[in-house]
Design a protein around this motif. Structure first.
Motif, PDB file in Angstrom:
ATOM      1  N   GLU A 250       0.835  -1.215   0.000  1.00 54.46           N
ATOM      2  CA  GLU A 250       0.000   0.000   0.000  1.00 54.46           C
ATOM      3  C   GLU A 250       0.860   1.252   0.000  1.00 54.46           C
ATOM      4  O   GLU A 250       0.616   2.210  -0.730  1.00 54.46           O
ATOM      5  CB  GLU A 250      -0.881   0.006   1.254  1.00 54.46           C
ATOM      6  CG  GLU A 250      -2.325  -0.326   0.959  1.00 54.46           C
ATOM      7  CD  GLU A 250      -3.126  -0.471   2.236  1.00 54.46           C
ATOM      8  OE1 GLU A 250      -3.028   0.435   3.090  1.00 54.46           O
ATOM      9  OE2 GLU A 250      -3.827  -1.490   2.375  1.00 54.46           O
TER      10      GLU A 250
ATOM     11  N   GLN B  25       2.477   1.803  -3.282  1.00 52.31           N
ATOM     12  CA  GLN B  25       1.480   2.335  -4.216  1.00 52.31           C
ATOM     13  C   GLN B  25       1.273   3.842  -4.000  1.00 52.31           C
ATOM     14  O   GLN B  25       1.230   4.635  -4.945  1.00 52.31           O
ATOM     15  CB  GLN B  25       0.147   1.573  -4.036  1.00 52.31           C
ATOM     16  CG  GLN B  25      -0.897   1.861  -5.106  1.00 52.31           C
ATOM     17  CD  GLN B  25      -0.358   1.545  -6.517  1.00 52.31           C
ATOM     18  OE1 GLN B  25       0.160   0.469  -6.758  1.00 52.31           O
ATOM     19  NE2 GLN B  25      -0.448   2.522  -7.445  1.00 52.31           N
ATOM     20  N   LEU B  26       1.174   4.222  -2.691  1.00 52.36           N
ATOM     21  CA  LEU B  26       1.018   5.634  -2.340  1.00 52.36           C
ATOM     22  C   LEU B  26       2.190   6.450  -2.874  1.00 52.36           C
ATOM     23  O   LEU B  26       2.033   7.536  -3.443  1.00 52.36           O
ATOM     24  CB  LEU B  26       0.960   5.795  -0.813  1.00 52.36           C
ATOM     25  CG  LEU B  26      -0.408   5.702  -0.168  1.00 52.36           C
ATOM     26  CD1 LEU B  26      -0.274   5.771   1.344  1.00 52.36           C
ATOM     27  CD2 LEU B  26      -1.302   6.852  -0.677  1.00 52.36           C
TER      28      LEU B  26
ATOM     29  N   GLU C 210       4.212   5.601  -5.359  1.00 53.47           N
ATOM     30  CA  GLU C 210       4.129   5.648  -6.830  1.00 53.47           C
ATOM     31  C   GLU C 210       3.140   6.730  -7.274  1.00 53.47           C
ATOM     32  O   GLU C 210       3.416   7.513  -8.191  1.00 53.47           O
ATOM     33  CB  GLU C 210       3.660   4.277  -7.387  1.00 53.47           C
ATOM     34  CG  GLU C 210       4.671   3.141  -7.243  1.00 53.47           C
ATOM     35  CD  GLU C 210       5.916   3.324  -8.088  1.00 53.47           C
ATOM     36  OE1 GLU C 210       5.844   4.053  -9.101  1.00 53.47           O
ATOM     37  OE2 GLU C 210       6.965   2.775  -7.704  1.00 53.47           O
ATOM     38  N   ASP C 211       1.971   6.792  -6.589  1.00 51.48           N
ATOM     39  CA  ASP C 211       0.947   7.781  -6.933  1.00 51.48           C
ATOM     40  C   ASP C 211       1.493   9.192  -6.751  1.00 51.48           C
ATOM     41  O   ASP C 211       1.317  10.069  -7.594  1.00 51.48           O
ATOM     42  CB  ASP C 211      -0.290   7.608  -6.029  1.00 51.48           C
ATOM     43  CG  ASP C 211      -1.022   6.314  -6.350  1.00 51.48           C
ATOM     44  OD1 ASP C 211      -0.671   5.693  -7.386  1.00 51.48           O
ATOM     45  OD2 ASP C 211      -1.912   5.920  -5.565  1.00 51.48           O
ATOM     46  N   LYS C 212       2.202   9.369  -5.596  1.00 57.60           N
ATOM     47  CA  LYS C 212       2.766  10.681  -5.271  1.00 57.60           C
ATOM     48  C   LYS C 212       3.786  11.078  -6.341  1.00 57.60           C
ATOM     49  O   LYS C 212       3.809  12.223  -6.812  1.00 57.60           O
ATOM     50  CB  LYS C 212       3.436  10.585  -3.877  1.00 57.60           C
ATOM     51  CG  LYS C 212       3.623  11.895  -3.199  1.00 57.60           C
ATOM     52  CD  LYS C 212       2.337  12.274  -2.452  1.00 57.60           C
ATOM     53  CE  LYS C 212       2.438  13.720  -2.018  1.00 57.60           C
ATOM     54  NZ  LYS C 212       1.131  14.330  -1.983  1.00 57.60           N
ATOM     55  N   LYS C 213       4.629  10.054  -6.728  1.00 52.22           N
ATOM     56  CA  LYS C 213       5.686  10.312  -7.719  1.00 52.22           C
ATOM     57  C   LYS C 213       5.046  10.742  -9.055  1.00 52.22           C
ATOM     58  O   LYS C 213       5.443  11.742  -9.660  1.00 52.22           O
ATOM     59  CB  LYS C 213       6.516   9.037  -7.922  1.00 52.22           C
ATOM     60  CG  LYS C 213       7.904   9.323  -8.479  1.00 52.22           C
ATOM     61  CD  LYS C 213       8.746   8.078  -8.451  1.00 52.22           C
ATOM     62  CE  LYS C 213       8.728   7.449  -9.837  1.00 52.22           C
ATOM     63  NZ  LYS C 213       9.495   6.198  -9.898  1.00 52.22           N
ATOM     64  N   ALA C 214       4.013  10.008  -9.428  1.00 52.36           N
ATOM     65  CA  ALA C 214       3.323  10.320 -10.686  1.00 52.36           C
ATOM     66  C   ALA C 214       2.735  11.727 -10.639  1.00 52.36           C
ATOM     67  O   ALA C 214       2.803  12.501 -11.615  1.00 52.36           O
ATOM     68  CB  ALA C 214       2.223   9.292 -10.927  1.00 52.36           C
ATOM     69  N   ASP C 215       2.210  12.058  -9.449  1.00 56.13           N
ATOM     70  CA  ASP C 215       1.614  13.382  -9.243  1.00 56.13           C
ATOM     71  C   ASP C 215       2.664  14.488  -9.421  1.00 56.13           C
ATOM     72  O   ASP C 215       2.442  15.492 -10.115  1.00 56.13           O
ATOM     73  CB  ASP C 215       1.028  13.405  -7.822  1.00 56.13           C
ATOM     74  CG  ASP C 215       0.164  14.629  -7.589  1.00 56.13           C
ATOM     75  OD1 ASP C 215      -0.482  15.066  -8.569  1.00 56.13           O
ATOM     76  OD2 ASP C 215       0.149  15.137  -6.444  1.00 56.13           O
TER      77      ASP C 215
ATOM     78  N   GLN D  33       3.831  14.829 -12.973  1.00 56.55           N
ATOM     79  CA  GLN D  33       2.776  15.522 -13.699  1.00 56.55           C
ATOM     80  C   GLN D  33       2.851  17.046 -13.470  1.00 56.55           C
ATOM     81  O   GLN D  33       2.816  17.837 -14.398  1.00 56.55           O
ATOM     82  CB  GLN D  33       1.414  14.963 -13.216  1.00 56.55           C
ATOM     83  CG  GLN D  33       0.197  15.630 -13.785  1.00 56.55           C
ATOM     84  CD  GLN D  33       0.012  15.236 -15.265  1.00 56.55           C
ATOM     85  OE1 GLN D  33       0.702  14.360 -15.792  1.00 56.55           O
ATOM     86  NE2 GLN D  33      -0.862  15.948 -15.967  1.00 56.55           N
TER      87      GLN D  33
END
Ligand code: GDP
Ligand code: MG
Length: 333
Positions: A311, A314-315, A317-322, A325
């Motif tokens: 988890e 995943q968090l 990865e999401d933050k990195k993608a954010d 972006q």
């Protein structure tokens, strides 16, 4: 015991070694080490059980043909006594702190009786006695227990500790006392652990032949609710001991012990090996089930942090993608 027995025994010892090398610890009642020792030394526990004052200790004395263990009219034995074969009489008292000491016969009462050792203030765990009796040959151990249902709760607890160690049981009731709820409850518990139970109706010397027949029928009816066609041996342990000690065949015959001894000898010759192999196999299976349960628990406890970690990744990865972006947007501004 024959070669088939030796072969099975060898196989079981190999299985125990394999399991022990895979798992270091097991929280079972009987450890793999004990089971191996049981097989190697053919240890066969016959536990003498029943309510207090039924004549358990008298029966053991009759079997070995000697007034060895103290007998009394009051609840007496508060400690389990384990008799094994030995060329000489030797009595060893073991304490709860692990210390053991040898004592003379005349001091035995100071450790195994409620009078000499009230509520076990001396902290005795077990008493071991070696004695040259033919019944104790080939690994047979006779275990005298304090008996259930005594006014002393700690006596009942000691008796219960030995249920799961029993390979065969001598269960004593006596003609002078009606069978109690305690005894029936206890028998229900014994059934789950011991494959062989000898039922003995002691103190037959109190009754006439007609009365005894009635008493045997009565006990049989009660036992039939728990066991299928139970065989009951009406005996007098007191007469048996006196007859065996004085080598008086008339008294031995009158004691009724002969049929019981004949069946016991037959059982020890023909069935003991099978019962022992079965008991060890069942305990190995129980230990394996326990191990399976423990491994399962450990895997579950490992899985929880793993899921947490997933988890978090995943968090991350999401933050990195954010951030990537956001960076891209900034670049275009
Ligand atoms: N009349 C009679 N008394 C017996 C017999 N067996 C044991 N007793 C007596 O019953 C009492 C209790 O015996 P004991 O062996 O200490 O019983 P335990 O508490 O079950 O071990 C003692 O007084 C014995 O002498 C028997 O076959 N006939
Ligand atoms: Mg006793």
């Amino acid at each position: 015991m024959g070669s088939a027995y030796s072969e099975l025994k060898g196989k079981l010892i190999n299985i125990i070694d394999e399991i022990s090398s895979l798992f270091f610890s097991c929280n079972s009642n009987i450890s793999m080490e004990h089971l191996k020792e049981k097989l190697e030394k053919n240890i066969f526990n016959i536990v003498v059980m029943g309510q207090f004052k039924r004549g358990k200790t008298s029966l053991i004395n009759a079997l070995i043909g000697c007034d060895l263990l103290p007998v009394a009219v009051v609840p007496l034995t508060s400690i389990a006594t384990i008799l094994t074969y030995g060329d000489n009489l030797k009595i060893t008292v073991c304490l709860n702190n692990g210390e053991c000491m040898e004592i003379p016969l005349e001091k035995l009462g100071d450790y195994v009786t409620e009078k000499g050792n009230p509520k076990n203030i001396k902290g005795v765990s077990e008493v071991y006695i070696t004695y040259p009796s033919s019944y104790l040959k080939d690994g047979v151990r006779l275990i005298d227990t304090p008996g259930v249902g005594s006014v002393y709760q700690h006596n009942t607890e000691v008796a219960y500790q030995y249920i799961h160690k029993s390979d065969a049981v001598f269960f004593l009731v006596s003609v002078d006392q009606p069978m109690s709820k305690n005894e029936l409850d206890f028998l229900n518990d014994v059934k789950a652990y011991s494959s062989k139970i000898f039922f003995l109706l002691n103190k037959k010397d109190y009754l006439s032949e007609d009365e005894l027949r009635e008493s045997v029928e009565f006990i049989k009816n009660i036992l039939s609710e728990i066991y299928e066609s139970p065989k009951i041996y009406p005996i007098s342990a007191k007469l048996a001991l006196s007859g065996i000690k004085t080598n008086d065949d008339r008294i031995i015959l009158e004691s009724g012990i002969k049929e019981f001894l004949a069946d016991l000898n037959k059982f020890l010759m023909e069935e003991k090996g099978n019962v022992l192999i079965n008991a060890v196999s069942n305990n190995i299976l129980k230990n394996l089930q326990q191990l399976e349960f423990e491994v399962d628990l450990e895997m579950k406890s490992l899985k929880t942090p793993l899921n947490d970690l997933k988890e978090k990744i995943q968090l991350f990865e999401d933050k990195k993608a954010d951030i990537v972006q956001k960076k891209r947007i900034l670049k275009f501004c």
